[in-house]
Scaffold this motif. Structure first.
Motif: not given
Length: 874
Positions: A157-161, A167-171, A174-176, A643-645
């Motif tokens: 969950a970290g990174p959340i995105g 780079g590791r968002n896919w692991e 979601s950014p929600d 306020f992301i995504d």
């Protein structure tokens, strides 16, 4: 065996960050995001916590028998390359407990063989299917157990995105935070039901690869002395970054990994605010905190700040030097680290163990070596000692290929379709692009998948697995074409312009263009992408490939494999592009999964777990690529708050190409009859009371000679981390010139060693992990009817959003979803709960959740920008 004790030598750092505990309210009011307040003492376990009682009863029986040396052994890794896994603890052979194996496996067992390569977490999230996410976790946990892995380093969950180029968002998922939280909870339940401990990571604010480790950054030519600091305000921390970790704790996760980065200028693995206050106090986490590999920077200071296990044990790889091991033994003996803290560490580790395993005899032998595929070799890889069989080629895959294929297909998002899909025995199928084909050197030819040659089915780094095989889109589509009697040709290059034009300009062509982007962990640099992506464009001139083919062929279908959003504004609305699909990172069955969707064997039901923006700057938050604080720690202020995504797109009123939650089907659905049923519930009551005093489990000898290395019992292994002393003089054993110069009171913060009863936080859950149990009271039940108005059976994802109504709140936030399978012409009713937590904001003044007085409204629809039904909430 000279082990350096570092806590006292870090006095200036600790003193600069220390402040009296009663300053917390003042700090919250001024919201200094570049300062992390102290929180001590480290909370001790609660054996009465929901879901943990039996595990703690067994843990108490076990730990009460341990010596101090054995307790230290449980907490300290034996060193990099010291045994078979990426990390292992010391053993307790007297009680039959072998070394515990910690291993990377967020999508499959890293560096092993005869195991599966699953879709990424992000691709699993795109299914919006709780059951599939659980089954994925269970299968990964089952495979890990079969290999002898005890703790899976995942889910993520970290990174959340926060930044789309991370780079590791896919692991992760979601950014929600709600979608990620559900992904975390279902994965953890699956992993642990399979008999393996899950490790939720990376806690917290670890949102980019650049500057996460000063040493890694220096290797890239950046002159910084400390890792970067993610500076996050209290409200944002709770409402965004901490939210999915609360779901992980509520799901009973056994372990949490602290991060490389600093949070508000205090390292994640010695940050008492995030480990002691947020994780263990507020969330009531009952498992153990493990360091990321080399993320520990102090000895006694990290112990009292809430760290329970250090990995891989040495301060730097292959040094044989540890902040703990010998030094933790000494710190307990001289009273620097209180006895309750070492007992608490051991209890937390063993409670997590017994939460998923009946007994120590249940442990599978570790039957692989991460360091080599050779069948025989040294079990102590760094020392080249203990030559024996280390790889047993145990096949743990079972029928998981079918599950992987299903997730890959159901996680594929149909972004656009003007009628060309599904395919029905096309007369002539032309497949174009390098991403459709295989890596000519083999799918595992690049270490930890650190390249992007051929089709991209996972990112790179420690979160990868070896492919047992990789079905390319070219292979699967050709096989389908042969079965159908279609003509089939492929050009597996992005640069064979003349050959591609000659192919796709022929009569009766349906052209499918495969393009990609990639990313991964920061220790690998692929074409200047140092983990994080340099940009959001397609790789290998993919945009030119798409534009060229679509200019030549009036029926062009585009398939994207990527670790997140890419920019498609230059071509997505071209009428010759009749369909666009995002296939994520689908794992070993990649080609079969996309073929199932293209041909309608699986009606697409994936929904985008992120927003597709028109330009990079439209996302707001981004990666920090250049140090901004001289040679000190780069400072990354998360000033965008929550306020992301899609929240940022809504706030900026920006045009999106495809919104969060978007995805098409081969059938159609209609929503009607939104009903909101208000529940009668008790008023919110903050938690009150105190903990019992810190428990301890047995005395230990104060005779220093009882802790000397027992050379008469077994030989010393080179670079192996032990709990023993090599000489009877403590200062000499510690190898620290400052040893004994300062008392604990002089260099540890106030209350760091306090073992008296402590007041419970009003936001904590008491015996309820995850926070105050009343946060999860259902305030409303929302129901809606969904009718399949098309001609095909299909799955629809019903999404529920809420407007919290405040001037500083996002326009809407996701608060629930359900996936329904509906036959043509049928109608189903879905019911979704709205909890107190769903309708609350974090109140920084009272340090608790509260439902504000602002008018609130619930919305139900197909994505964040298509919310056709709404209802005011009382």
């Amino acid at each position: 065996m000279q082990l350096k004790y570092r806590a006292a030598s870090l006095l200036p750092v600790l003193a600069a960050r220390a402040a009296p505990a009663n300053d917390r309210d003042q700090l919250s009011k001024r919201d200094d995001i570049r300062y992390s307040p102290p929180s001590y003492p480290s909370p001790w376990m609660n054996p009465e916590a929901d879901g943990w009682q039996e595990a703690y009863a067994k843990a108490r029986d076990f730990v009460s028998q341990l010596t101090l040396l054995e307790k230290v052994n449980l907490t300290t890794g034996v060193g990099w390359e010291a045994e078979q896994c990426v990390g292992q603890t010391g053993a307790v052979p007297r009680l039959g407990l072998r070394s515990l194996c910690m291993h990377d496996a967020p999508l499959g067992i890293r560096g092993a063989d005869y195991n599966s390569a699953f879709p990424s977490g992000q691709t699993a999230a795109a299914t919006w299917d709780r059951g599939l996410i659980y089954r994925r976790g269970y299968a990964i946990g089952k495979e890990a157990k079969g290999k002898g892995v005890d703790v899976i380093l995942g889910p993520v969950a970290g990174p959340i995105g926060r930044a789309p180029a991370g780079g590791r968002n896919w692991e992760g998922f979601s950014p929600d935070p709600v979608l990620t939280g559900i992904g975390m909870a279902e994965s953890i339940k699956g992993i642990q039901d399979a008999g393996t401990i899950a490790c939720a990571k990376h806690f917290i604010g670890n949102e980019q690869e650049h500057f996460r480790q000063a040493g890694e950054a220096k290797g890239y030519g950046f002159n910084i002395s400390e890792s970067s600091s993610s500076n996050i305000d209290d409200k944002t921390m709770h409402e965004l970054y901490l939210w999915p970790f609360a779901d992980a704790v509520r799901a009973g996760v056994g372990s949490v990994m602290c991060s490389y980065t600093q949070i508000n200028n205090s390292y994640g693995c010695q940050n008492s605010e995030v480990l002691n206050n947020l994780l263990k106090n507020e969330l009531g986490f009952q498992g153990f905190v493990m360091s990321d590999w080399q993320a520990q920077h102090t000895g006694a200071a990290s112990a009292v700040a809430g760290l329970d296990m250090t990995m891989p044990g040495d301060t730097a790889f292959n040094t044989g030097v540890s902040y703990w091991g010998t030094n933790l033994t000494l710190a307990v003996l001289n009273g620097t680290v209180p006895a309750y803290r070492i007992d608490d560490m051991a209890m937390r580790i063993m409670a997590a163990f017994f939460k998923v395993k009946e007994s120590v005899s249940e442990l599978e032998p570790i039957n692989f070596s991460f360091w080599t595929r050779d069948t025989y070799g040294p079990i102590h890889w760094a020392a080249k000692q203990g030559y024996q069989q280390i790889n047993f080629q145990v096949d743990v895959r079972a029928d998981h290929g079918d599950l992987i294929r299903e997730i890959g297909a159901k996680g594929t998002v149909l972004l656009k379709n003007t009628g060309s899909l599904p395919l029905d025995k096309p007369k002539f199928l032309a497949v174009i692009g390098e991403d459709a084909g295989s890596n000519p050197n083999g799918p595992n030819s690049c270490g930890d998948r650190g390249c992007a040659t051929g089709t991209v089915a996972m990112g790179w780094g420690s979160g990868t697995a070896q492919f047992p095989y990789l079905i390319s889109p070219d292979a699967a589509l050709q096989a389908q074409a042969v079965r159908d009697g279609s003509r089939y040709e492929s050009v597996l290059s992005n640069y064979a312009t003349s050959q591609t034009k000659a192919l796709v300009t022929q009569a009766n062509v349906t052209a499918v263009v495969f393009v990609n982007a990639d990313s991964g962990e920061g220790y690998i640099n692929v074409d200047g992408n140092m983990g994080d992506r340099k940009n959001l464009t397609l790789w290998k001139d993919g945009d030119s490939l798409v534009k060229n083919v679509s200019s030549w062929c009036s029926n062009t279908i585009v398939v994207i494999h990527s670790p997140g959003p890419v920019l498609i504004s230059e071509w997505y609305d071209n009428p010759n592009i009749t369909a666009i699909l995002w296939a994520g990172l689908p794992g070993q069955e990649s080609g079969n999964s996309i073929t199932d969707v293209l041909y309608g064997k699986v009606n697409p039901s994936g929904r985008s777990p992120f927003t597709w923006g028109a330009a990079r700057e439209d996302y707001g938050a981004d990666v920090l690529y250049t140090p901004n604080n001289g040679n000190e720690a780069p400072q990354q202020d998360f000033t965008e708050g929550v306020f992301i995504d899609y929240r940022y797109f809504d706030k900026a009123n920006s045009t999106v190409i495809y919104p969060f939650g978007h995805g098409l089907s081969y059938t159609t659905f209609e929503y009607s009859n939104l009903v909101v049923d208000k529940k009668e519930i008790r008023p919110y009551a903050p938690t009150t009371g105190t903990t019992p005093p810190a428990p301890t489990f047995g005395n230990f000898s104060s005779d220093i000679n009882d802790y000397l290395f027992p050379s008469d019992q077994f030989p010393y292994i080179y670079q192996y981390i032990y709990p023993y002393l090599n000489v009877s003089d403590p200062k000499q054993a510690s190898a620290d010139p400052l040893y004994g110069k300062l008392t604990a009171e002089e260099f540890l913060p106030p209350k760091a060693r306090d073992d008296s009863a402590q007041p419970l936080l009003r936001s904590s859950g008491g015996n309820s992990p995850g926070g105050n149990r009343q946060l999860y009271d259902v305030l409303y039940e929302v129901s809606v009817d969904v009718t399949n108005t098309g001609k095909l059976v299909g799955d629809e994802v019903v999404q529920m959003y809420v407007s919290l109504g405040g001037p500083e709140d996002p326009k809407v936030v996701l608060r629930g979803f359900e996936k329904l399978r509906i036959d043509p012409g049928d109608k189903k009713t879905v019911k979704m709960p709205l909890t107190r937590r769903d309708l609350s904001n974090w109140d920084v003044r009272v340090q608790d959740w509260a439902v504000s007085g602002h008018a609130k409204k619930v919305y139900v629809g197909k994505n964040v920008r298509d919310l056709g039904l709404s209802h005011d909430l009382e």
